[in-house]
Design an enzyme around this catalytic site. Structure first.
Site, PDB file in Angstrom:
ATOM      1  N   LYS A  54      16.189 145.984  63.119  1.00 16.99           N
ATOM      2  CA  LYS A  54      15.966 145.070  64.248  1.00 16.99           C
ATOM      3  C   LYS A  54      14.473 144.795  64.421  1.00 16.99           C
ATOM      4  O   LYS A  54      14.062 143.648  64.602  1.00 16.99           O
ATOM      5  CB  LYS A  54      16.531 145.687  65.540  1.00 16.99           C
ATOM      6  CG  LYS A  54      18.052 145.605  65.624  1.00 16.99           C
ATOM      7  CD  LYS A  54      18.625 146.461  66.737  1.00 16.99           C
ATOM      8  CE  LYS A  54      20.149 146.429  66.658  1.00 16.99           C
ATOM      9  NZ  LYS A  54      20.820 147.402  67.518  1.00 16.99           N
ATOM     10  N   GLN A  98      19.603 151.454  72.278  1.00 16.64           N
ATOM     11  CA  GLN A  98      20.514 151.666  71.146  1.00 16.64           C
ATOM     12  C   GLN A  98      21.623 152.656  71.541  1.00 16.64           C
ATOM     13  O   GLN A  98      21.344 153.749  72.020  1.00 16.64           O
ATOM     14  CB  GLN A  98      19.721 152.205  69.943  1.00 16.64           C
ATOM     15  CG  GLN A  98      20.529 152.363  68.684  1.00 16.64           C
ATOM     16  CD  GLN A  98      21.025 151.037  68.109  1.00 16.64           C
ATOM     17  OE1 GLN A  98      20.286 150.056  68.057  1.00 16.64           O
ATOM     18  NE2 GLN A  98      22.281 150.994  67.696  1.00 16.64           N
ATOM     19  N   ASP A 121      21.665 142.684  74.947  1.00 14.11           N
ATOM     20  CA  ASP A 121      22.957 143.116  74.398  1.00 14.11           C
ATOM     21  C   ASP A 121      24.119 142.518  75.193  1.00 14.11           C
ATOM     22  O   ASP A 121      25.260 142.528  74.728  1.00 14.11           O
ATOM     23  CB  ASP A 121      23.068 144.651  74.453  1.00 14.11           C
ATOM     24  CG  ASP A 121      22.967 145.290  73.073  1.00 14.11           C
ATOM     25  OD1 ASP A 121      23.130 144.559  72.074  1.00 14.11           O
ATOM     26  OD2 ASP A 121      22.735 146.508  73.004  1.00 14.11           O
TER      27      ASP A 121
END
Ligand code: NDP
Length: 305
Positions: A54, A98, A121
Site C-alpha cells: 500500500k 490494518q 476503508d
C-alpha cells in the site's frame, strides 16, 4: 460459450494511472498533496506485506504515505491517541488501520474512532449508514473495485438481477448496497440460503465472496452472466511438486470453479488477477476522494461510487 476474461490487473493499472493524473493536477492547481496514513499494530507477516505494498503504490500515485508501526502489545489508549492525532492532521486525508488487530484491541471501537471523512476503508458505522441512505460515503475498497469493473464492462447495471454470495460487512453487504444503488435487483445469499444453485441461476451478475475454494460450479451460472470472483483461497497443487521442506506446493483459486464457470458465463474475473489488484487501486481512489472532499473540491467521476 467461452467467457471474456475481465483483467483486473490491467484495469487496476488504468485506475491507478487516473488517480496519479488527478493527484498531479491537485498539486499543480491547488498546491495540495493527498496523504494516506496506514497504522499497523503487531507483526503479522501478511499484514506487513499488505502495508508495504500500500505504501509503495501510494507513493507511486504521487501521494504522501505515512506509516505507523506499533508494537503488538500497544494499549488501546495509545492507539486511540494516535488515531486522534491523525484525525487532526491536515496533511492526512485517509487513515487505514490494518486489520486484524491483536485480540486485546476492540476493532469496532478503533474503526469508529477514525474521522468518517478520513475512513478510506469505509468501515466506520457512519459510512455504512451513508452508503445505505445514498449519501456521500467512503465505500469499502473491494466492493468498490467490483462495481468499477462491472460498470466498465456493462455501462449501466440498471434492471439487472444480481446475486451476492456472502454477507460480510467488508464485502457482501456493501457490495449489495452498491448494486442496489446502481438499480440492480439484488439478492444476498449466505450459508443458510435454501436452493442456492437455483438462486444463483437467476442472476445476470454473480459476486462470490464466500472464502470456499471453487464452491460455485458452472452449472449454477446463467448463460452469458457476469461472474465476479472475490474469493482468495490457497489449495494444494501437487502437480507443481514440492517445496524444499517437502511440503506440497500451493496455488490460489477463487470461490468459483473457473474452468466450468468460464464455459457458461459471458464474462468472468480470474483468481489471481481479477478483484485482488483492484482493492489497493480503490484505496488510492478513496484517498483522493477524501482529499478532494476535505478541500471542498468535487471528487473525480468514475473513481467513486
Ligand atoms: P467472511 O468469512 O467474513 O464471509 C463469508 C460469507 O460467506 C458469510 O456471509 C457466509 O455466510 C458465507 N458462506 C460461507 N459458506 C457458505 C456456503 N456454503 N454457501 C453460501 N454462503 C456461504 O469472508 P469475507 O467476506 O471477508 O471474504 C470472502 C472471500 O473474499 C474470502 O476468500 C476472502 O479472502 C476474499 N477477500 C478478497 C479480497 C480481495 O481483495 N480480493 C478482500 C476481502 C476478502 P454466513 O454469514 O451465513 O456465515
Amino acid at each position: 460459450m467461452t467467457a471474456e476474461i475481465i483483467d483486473g490487473k490491467a484495469f487496476s493499472a488504468k485506475v491507478r494511472g487516473e488517480v496519479a493524473t488527478h493527484v498531479a493536477r491537485l498539486k499543480e492547481e491547488h498546491g495540495i498533496t493527498p496523504g494516506l496514513a496506514v497504522v499497523l499494530v503487531g507483526e503479522d507477516p501478511a499484514s506487513q506485506v499488505y502495508v508495504r505494498s500500500k505504501g509503495k503504490q501510494t507513493v507511486e500515485a504521487g501521494m504522501n504515505s505515512f506509516e505507523h508501526k506499533l508494537d503488538a502489545d500497544t494499549s488501546e489508549a495509545d492507539l486511540l491517541a494516535l488515531i486522534d492525532q491523525l484525525n487532526n492532521d491536515p496533511a492526512v486525508h485517509g487513515i487505514l488501520v490494518q486489520l486484524p488487530l491483536p485480540g486485546h484491541l476492540d476493532e469496532d471501537l478503533v474503526i469508529n474512532s477514525i474521522n468518517p471523512d478520513k475512513d478510506v476503508d469505509g468501515f466506520h458505522i457512519s459510512n455504512v449508514g451513508r452508503l445505505a441512505t445514498g449519501q456521500n460515503a467512503m465505500v469499502p475498497c473491494t466492493p468498490l473495485g467490483c462495481l468499477m469493473m462491472l460498470r466498465d464492462h456493462h455501462g449501466s447495471l440498471s434492471g439487472m438481477n444480481a446475486v451476492v454470495i456472502g454477507r460480510s460487512n467488508i464485502v457482501g453487504k456493501p457490495m449489495a448496497q452498491l448494486l442496489l444503488r446502481d438499480s440492480c435487483t439484488v439478492t444476498i445469499a449466505h450459508s443458510r440460503t435454501k436452493d442456492i444453485a437455483d438462486v444463483v441461476r437467476g442472476a445476470d451478475i454473480v459476486v462470490a465472496a464466500v472464502g470456499r475454494a471453487e464452491m460455485v460450479p458452472g452449472d449454477w451460472i446463467k448463460p452469458g452472466a457476469t461472474v465476479i470472483d472475490v474469493g482468495i483461497n490457497r489449495i494444494d497443487a501437487p502437480e507443481k511438486g514440492t517445496n524444499e521442506d517437502g511440503s506440497v506446493k500451493t496455488r490460489l483459486v477463487g470461490d468459483c470453479d473457473f474452468a466450468s464457470c468460464a464455459e457458461v458465463a459471458g464474462a468472468i474475473t480470474p483468481v489471481p488477477g481479477g478483484v485482488g489488484p483492484m482493492t489497493i487501486a480503490c484505496l488510492l481512489a478513496n484517498t483522493l476522494t477524501a482529499c478532494c472532499r476535505a478541500n471542498g473540491l468535487e471528487a473525480p467521476q468514475g473513481l467513486t461510487a
